[in-house]
Scaffold this motif. Structure first.
Motif, PDB file in Angstrom:
ATOM      1  N   GLY A 291       0.736  -1.080  -0.047  1.00  0.00           N
ATOM      2  CA  GLY A 291      -0.013   0.256  -0.002  1.00  0.00           C
ATOM      3  C   GLY A 291       0.822   1.333  -0.131  1.00  0.00           C
ATOM      4  N   ALA A 292       0.282   2.487  -0.122  1.00  0.00           N
ATOM      5  CA  ALA A 292       0.850   3.536  -0.046  1.00  0.00           C
ATOM      6  C   ALA A 292       0.022   4.798   0.768  1.00  0.00           C
ATOM      7  CB  ALA A 292       1.187   4.160  -1.515  1.00  0.00           C
ATOM      8  N   ILE A 293       0.829   5.855   1.140  1.00  0.00           N
ATOM      9  CA  ILE A 293       0.190   6.966   2.008  1.00  0.00           C
ATOM     10  C   ILE A 293       0.630   8.239   1.412  1.00  0.00           C
ATOM     11  CG2 ILE A 293      -0.039   7.863   4.239  1.00  0.00           C
ATOM     12  CD1 ILE A 293       0.191   5.187   5.360  1.00  0.00           C
ATOM     13  N   THR A 294      -0.222   8.865   1.395  1.00  0.00           N
ATOM     14  CA  THR A 294       0.129  10.410   0.764  1.00  0.00           C
ATOM     15  C   THR A 294      -0.125  11.291   1.894  1.00  0.00           C
ATOM     16  OG1 THR A 294      -0.695   9.911  -1.670  1.00  0.00           O
ATOM     17  CG2 THR A 294      -0.545  12.168  -0.969  1.00  0.00           C
ATOM     18  N   VAL A 295       1.075  12.387   2.149  1.00  0.00           N
ATOM     19  CA  VAL A 295       0.825  13.279   3.357  1.00  0.00           C
ATOM     20  C   VAL A 295       1.054  14.602   2.641  1.00  0.00           C
ATOM     21  CG1 VAL A 295       2.287  13.826   5.456  1.00  0.00           C
ATOM     22  CG2 VAL A 295       1.928  11.552   4.794  1.00  0.00           C
ATOM     23  N   THR A 296       0.235  15.573   3.310  1.00  0.00           N
ATOM     24  CA  THR A 296       0.499  16.990   2.846  1.00  0.00           C
ATOM     25  C   THR A 296       0.789  17.805   3.921  1.00  0.00           C
ATOM     26  OG1 THR A 296      -1.188  16.516   1.057  1.00  0.00           O
ATOM     27  CG2 THR A 296      -0.537  18.684   1.630  1.00  0.00           C
ATOM     28  N   THR A 297       1.873  18.629   4.116  1.00  0.00           N
ATOM     29  CA  THR A 297       2.122  19.578   5.108  1.00  0.00           C
ATOM     30  C   THR A 297       1.697  21.009   4.569  1.00  0.00           C
ATOM     31  OG1 THR A 297       4.246  20.019   4.017  1.00  0.00           O
ATOM     32  CG2 THR A 297       4.257  17.958   5.739  1.00  0.00           C
ATOM     33  N   ALA A 298       1.584  21.911   5.784  1.00  0.00           N
ATOM     34  CA  ALA A 298       1.183  23.280   5.414  1.00  0.00           C
ATOM     35  C   ALA A 298       1.717  24.182   6.442  1.00  0.00           C
ATOM     36  CB  ALA A 298      -0.190  23.405   5.268  1.00  0.00           C
ATOM     37  N   GLU A 299       1.797  25.495   6.290  1.00  0.00           N
ATOM     38  CA  GLU A 299       2.054  26.651   7.381  1.00  0.00           C
ATOM     39  C   GLU A 299       3.487  26.231   7.840  1.00  0.00           C
ATOM     40  OE1 GLU A 299       0.183  28.961   7.505  1.00  0.00           O
ATOM     41  OE2 GLU A 299      -1.708  27.971   6.574  1.00  0.00           O
ATOM     42  N   LEU A 300       4.310  25.742   7.122  1.00  0.00           N
ATOM     43  CA  LEU A 300       5.818  25.778   7.404  1.00  0.00           C
ATOM     44  C   LEU A 300       6.422  27.142   7.583  1.00  0.00           C
ATOM     45  CD1 LEU A 300       6.727  22.474   5.522  1.00  0.00           C
ATOM     46  CD2 LEU A 300       5.598  22.537   7.783  1.00  0.00           C
ATOM     47  N   ASP A 301       7.762  27.159   8.142  1.00  0.00           N
ATOM     48  CA  ASP A 301       8.445  28.167   8.364  1.00  0.00           C
ATOM     49  C   ASP A 301       9.697  28.156   7.436  1.00  0.00           C
ATOM     50  OD1 ASP A 301      10.021  30.444   9.021  1.00  0.00           O
ATOM     51  OD2 ASP A 301       9.858  29.989  11.038  1.00  0.00           O
ATOM     52  N   ALA A 302       9.662  28.877   6.545  1.00  0.00           N
ATOM     53  CA  ALA A 302      10.671  28.614   5.330  1.00  0.00           C
ATOM     54  C   ALA A 302      12.155  28.818   6.052  1.00  0.00           C
ATOM     55  CB  ALA A 302      10.478  29.709   4.379  1.00  0.00           C
ATOM     56  N   THR A 303      12.137  29.383   6.993  1.00  0.00           N
ATOM     57  CA  THR A 303      13.612  29.556   7.775  1.00  0.00           C
ATOM     58  C   THR A 303      14.059  28.264   8.275  1.00  0.00           C
ATOM     59  OG1 THR A 303      12.989  30.595   9.647  1.00  0.00           O
ATOM     60  CG2 THR A 303      13.470  32.015   7.658  1.00  0.00           C
ATOM     61  N   LYS A 304      13.304  27.234   8.471  1.00  0.00           N
ATOM     62  CA  LYS A 304      13.736  26.100   9.107  1.00  0.00           C
ATOM     63  C   LYS A 304      13.776  24.902   8.325  1.00  0.00           C
ATOM     64  CE  LYS A 304      11.904  28.016  13.538  1.00  0.00           C
ATOM     65  NZ  LYS A 304      10.898  27.786  14.839  1.00  0.00           N
ATOM     66  N   ASP A 305      14.310  23.829   8.849  1.00  0.00           N
ATOM     67  CA  ASP A 305      14.200  22.546   8.208  1.00  0.00           C
ATOM     68  C   ASP A 305      13.328  21.504   8.805  1.00  0.00           C
ATOM     69  OD1 ASP A 305      16.292  23.314   6.583  1.00  0.00           O
ATOM     70  OD2 ASP A 305      17.868  22.898   7.905  1.00  0.00           O
TER      71      ASP A 305
END
Length: 418
Positions: A291-305
């Protein structure tokens, strides 16, 4: 038998008969019946609880007949019409306040015998009363004379007092002020005690000996707040001769500077907390049975990793599945493939430094993905180019039928011989 003895015998018999007849008449006469039916009346006087109690009793002499009282000299004690049972005693009591003479006379009637008794009575006189029945006499108690009121010495003269406030000074980071009390009307050569009070608590004490009619007491280095000052003499420290009102030292501590507000760098909006979401698990089209899982991120700080890793229900990382780095501020989508199906997973968003957990998302692969690709299940096709191919197929089919028939006949023969 001799004639003389016979005559004597007849004379004795006649005399005895005469006596018996006389006795019978006496028994049956009304006078005899009346003497048998009678009442016995008695009275006693006793002292009960410092009072005289007279007890009157009337006893019926007949054990088989009831009687009724038809006459009474004391109806309040024995009422007319009172019935006394067979051989019973009627009792009446009364409370007397003083020795006295009194008589109770009653007349009884026995209806069964139709007999009326004569009046029967009993009496008491002052001699029948006990002499020690008076309540004890308690002599009057003379209350003691009230104690003389204590002599209160005249209160000391209240002296005139004034209070002054020295201005608050802020030095070396501390605000402080002073209070000065002035007392007038003093006696030269007398020692006075001044006490500084704050919220009802003594804070400081000073002693000064007056050289004239006026004296000052200064209290300095005081924290801002309200204060009072009282004065007594050293000879009578518990008696105040003056007290001021409340004087308040204002707080002169300067207000703390407000730090400047640094505006955000241009072009960088205020960031909301980072988020991570996961879509429902699906089958991996590249790996059969996975199987496979799709993950989406949001509201990240562009200055951080950031990194996204996948863990199982126990919080353990999954063998063969690597974490993935995230770039950008929003809308980044990642896919984790080659996963076991029908299991729950948790996607974790980690941020540097320290790989701190920023957000999580729970997801499960509920599908049962097939272990073989659909293309591997298709049947091979044969190309028909002419009649020779049809002839070959016919021969092949006939061979199959003959082989099957032979197998069936062999089985039937073996079953028949068994």
């Amino acid at each position: 038998m001799k004639p003389e003895f016979m005559r004597l015998r007849r004379a004795l018999a006649l005399t005895f008969a005469t006596l018996l007849a006389a006795a019978g008449l006496a028994v049956l006469s009304p006078a005899g019946a009346a003497s048998a039916h009678h009442n016995t009346v008695r009275v006693t006087v006793d002292c009960v609880d410092d009072a005289w109690i007279a007890t009157w009793t009337v006893t019926n002499s007949e054990r088989d007949k009831s009687e009724k009282i038809i006459a009474s000299s004391q109806p309040d004690l024995v009422a007319v019409g009172t019935t006394i049972g067979k051989g019973q005693t009627f009792t009446a009591t009364e409370r007397l306040t003083a020795p006295t003479s009194k008589t109770l006379a009653v007349t009884g009637y026995w209806a069964k015998s139709n007999v009326t008794d004569r009046s029967r009575s009993a009496s008491i006189s002052p001699a029948d009363f006990p002499g020690n029945c008076q309540p004890p006499v308690t002599p009057p108690v003379t209350p003691p004379a009230p104690p003389a009121p204590p002599v209160t010495p005249p209160p000391p003269a209240v002296l005139a007092a004034s209070i002054a406030i020295e201005p608050c000074v802020f030095a070396s980071g501390v605000a402080s002020g002073g209070i000065v009390m002035t007392l007038d009307g003093l006696t030269a050569g007398t020692e006075y005690v001044f006490t500084l009070w704050s919220a009802g608590v003594a804070v400081q004490t000073q002693s000064h000996t007056s050289t004239g009619a006026e004296l000052e007491a200064a209290f300095r280095g005081l924290a801002p707040g309200g204060y009072e000052v009282s004065a007594t003499t050293a000879a009578a420290p518990g008696v105040e001769i003056a007290r001021t009102g409340t004087a308040t030292i204002a707080d002169c501590t300067p207000a703390a500077p407000v730090p400047p507000v640094t505006p955000p760098a241009p072009g960088l909006p205020t960031l909301a907390p980072p988020t991570i979401t996961a879509a429902a698990g699906e089958c991996d089209v590249t790996t059969p049975g996975k199987g496979a899982i799709t993950v989406t991120t949001a509201e990240l700080d562009a200055t951080k990793d950031y990194f996204v890793t996948l863990v199982d229900a126990s919080g353990n990382t999954i063998a063969g599945v690597s974490e993935q780095a995230v770039s950008g501020t929003t809308g980044t989508t990642l896919t984790f493939a080659g996963l076991e199906t029908q299991k729950p997973y948790t996607a974790q968003l980690l941020v540097e430094p320290g790989r701190q957990l920023a957000a999580t998302a729970d997801v499960a692969i509920t599908l049962a993905c097939p272990a073989l690709a659909a293309s591997s299940l298709s049947l091979p096709t044969l190309a028909m180019t002419g009649p020779s191919e049809f002839l070959a197929l016919g021969v092949f089919a006939a061979a199959l039928l003959l082989a099957g028939g032979a197998t069936v006949l062999g089985r039937l023969r073996r079953r028949a011989t068994q």
